[in-house]
Design an enzyme around this catalytic site. Structure first.
Site, mmCIF file in Angstrom:
data_model
loop_
_atom_site.group_PDB
_atom_site.id
_atom_site.type_symbol
_atom_site.label_atom_id
_atom_site.label_comp_id
_atom_site.label_asym_id
_atom_site.label_seq_id
_atom_site.Cartn_x
_atom_site.Cartn_y
_atom_site.Cartn_z
ATOM 1 N N PHE A 1 0.873 -1.239 0.013
ATOM 2 C CA PHE A 1 0.264 0.061 0.053
ATOM 3 C C PHE A 1 0.869 1.216 -0.057
ATOM 4 O O PHE A 1 1.863 1.140 0.585
ATOM 5 C CB PHE A 1 -0.785 0.202 1.183
ATOM 6 C CG PHE A 1 -1.852 -1.147 1.396
ATOM 7 C CD1 PHE A 1 -3.227 -0.574 0.728
ATOM 8 C CD2 PHE A 1 -1.802 -2.163 1.940
ATOM 9 C CE1 PHE A 1 -4.191 -1.515 0.801
ATOM 10 C CE2 PHE A 1 -2.787 -3.297 1.940
ATOM 11 C CZ PHE A 1 -4.002 -2.810 1.434
ATOM 12 N N ASP A 2 0.225 2.232 -0.648
ATOM 13 C CA ASP A 2 0.837 3.643 -0.286
ATOM 14 C C ASP A 2 0.503 3.838 0.923
ATOM 15 O O ASP A 2 -0.584 3.260 1.590
ATOM 16 C CB ASP A 2 0.273 4.668 -1.550
ATOM 17 C CG ASP A 2 0.680 5.893 -1.288
ATOM 18 O OD1 ASP A 2 1.814 6.266 -0.739
ATOM 19 O OD2 ASP A 2 -0.415 6.839 -1.282
ATOM 20 N N ALA A 3 0.783 5.207 1.756
ATOM 21 C CA ALA A 3 0.295 5.639 2.988
ATOM 22 C C ALA A 3 -0.670 6.665 2.668
ATOM 23 O O ALA A 3 -1.767 6.521 3.142
ATOM 24 C CB ALA A 3 1.295 5.870 3.888
ATOM 25 N N VAL B 1 -1.302 -1.029 -4.102
ATOM 26 C CA VAL B 1 -2.474 -0.327 -4.013
ATOM 27 C C VAL B 1 -2.167 1.228 -3.684
ATOM 28 O O VAL B 1 -1.255 1.388 -2.944
ATOM 29 C CB VAL B 1 -3.418 -0.830 -2.928
ATOM 30 C CG1 VAL B 1 -4.823 0.099 -2.758
ATOM 31 C CG2 VAL B 1 -3.859 -2.523 -3.038
ATOM 32 N N ASP C 1 -3.350 5.766 -4.130
ATOM 33 C CA ASP C 1 -4.369 6.660 -4.674
ATOM 34 C C ASP C 1 -3.731 7.679 -5.755
ATOM 35 O O ASP C 1 -4.466 8.529 -6.509
ATOM 36 C CB ASP C 1 -4.689 7.721 -3.545
ATOM 37 C CG ASP C 1 -3.627 8.465 -3.165
ATOM 38 O OD1 ASP C 1 -3.742 9.580 -3.154
ATOM 39 O OD2 ASP C 1 -2.607 7.983 -2.592
#
Length: 225
Positions: free
Chosen positions: A8-10, A174, A176
């Site tokens: 994941f991105d944070a 994943v 945004d």
């Protein structure tokens, strides 16, 4: 679940990142009422610096100091001190996004979980501790420590090496931000999921494997795949 690893991105993927509120809180310590107009001016400097950082044109330190140079002059403070105060303010106000904890619980035990972030070291560890999410993650990869940022393939190669070189067809990224998270994942040969909560138009030439509008939607998707 067919994945061995899910990265994941944070910021704005797992955690809120309301920089306007963080800046307002930080500037209160300097008796400054930080306005929406001030924020627009800040972003006019900050956003191009982030692009330069992601492209490898400047260092993380140049970004962190450069975004506060004008305010440092106005307040007669070192830009590094303002940056440190901002990171501390962000650590205090960041919370998990809706659906994040439920999603992590659904994944835990079925796949290993990692973070690959272009954020800065000082914020990442503190935020994970304060939100109580540290134990969910098997790996935390921070661009500032690696020396390259997403979308550079090298940071993904580094993360996968740290993860024990899993089969890339069984790794999902994943995030945004299509231009860094998704493009970088594609460049590294990973499946990708774009968290497009604000219904942005898909950038030309960047084709995620999946697109979801919420972490709840991603959780449902992972239950099927």
């Amino acid at each position: 679940m067919k994945w061995d690893w899910i990265f994941f991105d944070a910021d704005e993927t797992l955690f809120t990142f309301d920089s306007f509120t963080g800046l307002q809180r930080m500037f209160l310590d300097y008796s400054v009422t930080f306005t929406a107009e001030d924020f627009q001016d800040y972003q006019a400097v900050n956003k191009p610096l982030w692009v330069d950082y992601q492209n490898g044109a400047i260092t993380s330190l140049q970004l962190q100091h450069g975004r506060f140079e004008s305010w440092a002059e106005r307040l007669n403070v070192e830009p590094g001190k303002l940056n440190e105060a901002f990171i501390n303010a962000m650590a205090e106000i960041c919370t998990p996004l809706p659906g994040a904890v439920s999603l992590l619980n659904a994944i835990r035990g079925n796949a290993k979980i990692g973070i690959i972030t272009n954020g800065f070291s000082a914020l990442q560890q503190v935020r994970l501790e304060r939100t109580g999410l540290r134990d969910y993650f098997d790996l935390l990869v921070i661009s500032e420590e690696v020396g390259v940022a997403k979308p550079n393939k090298k940071i993904f190669d580094y993360a996968l090496e740290q993860a024990g070189n899993p089969d890339r067809s069984r790794v999902l990224m994943v995030g945004d931000t299509a231009e860094s998270d998704i493009l970088g994942g594609i460049n590294a040969g990973l499946a990708t999921c774009w968290l497009n909560a604000h219904h942005r138009e898909q950038p030309e030439g960047i084709a995620p494997t999946w697109t979801v509008s919420s972490l709840h939607e991603l959780e449902q998707l992972l239950c099927k795949h």
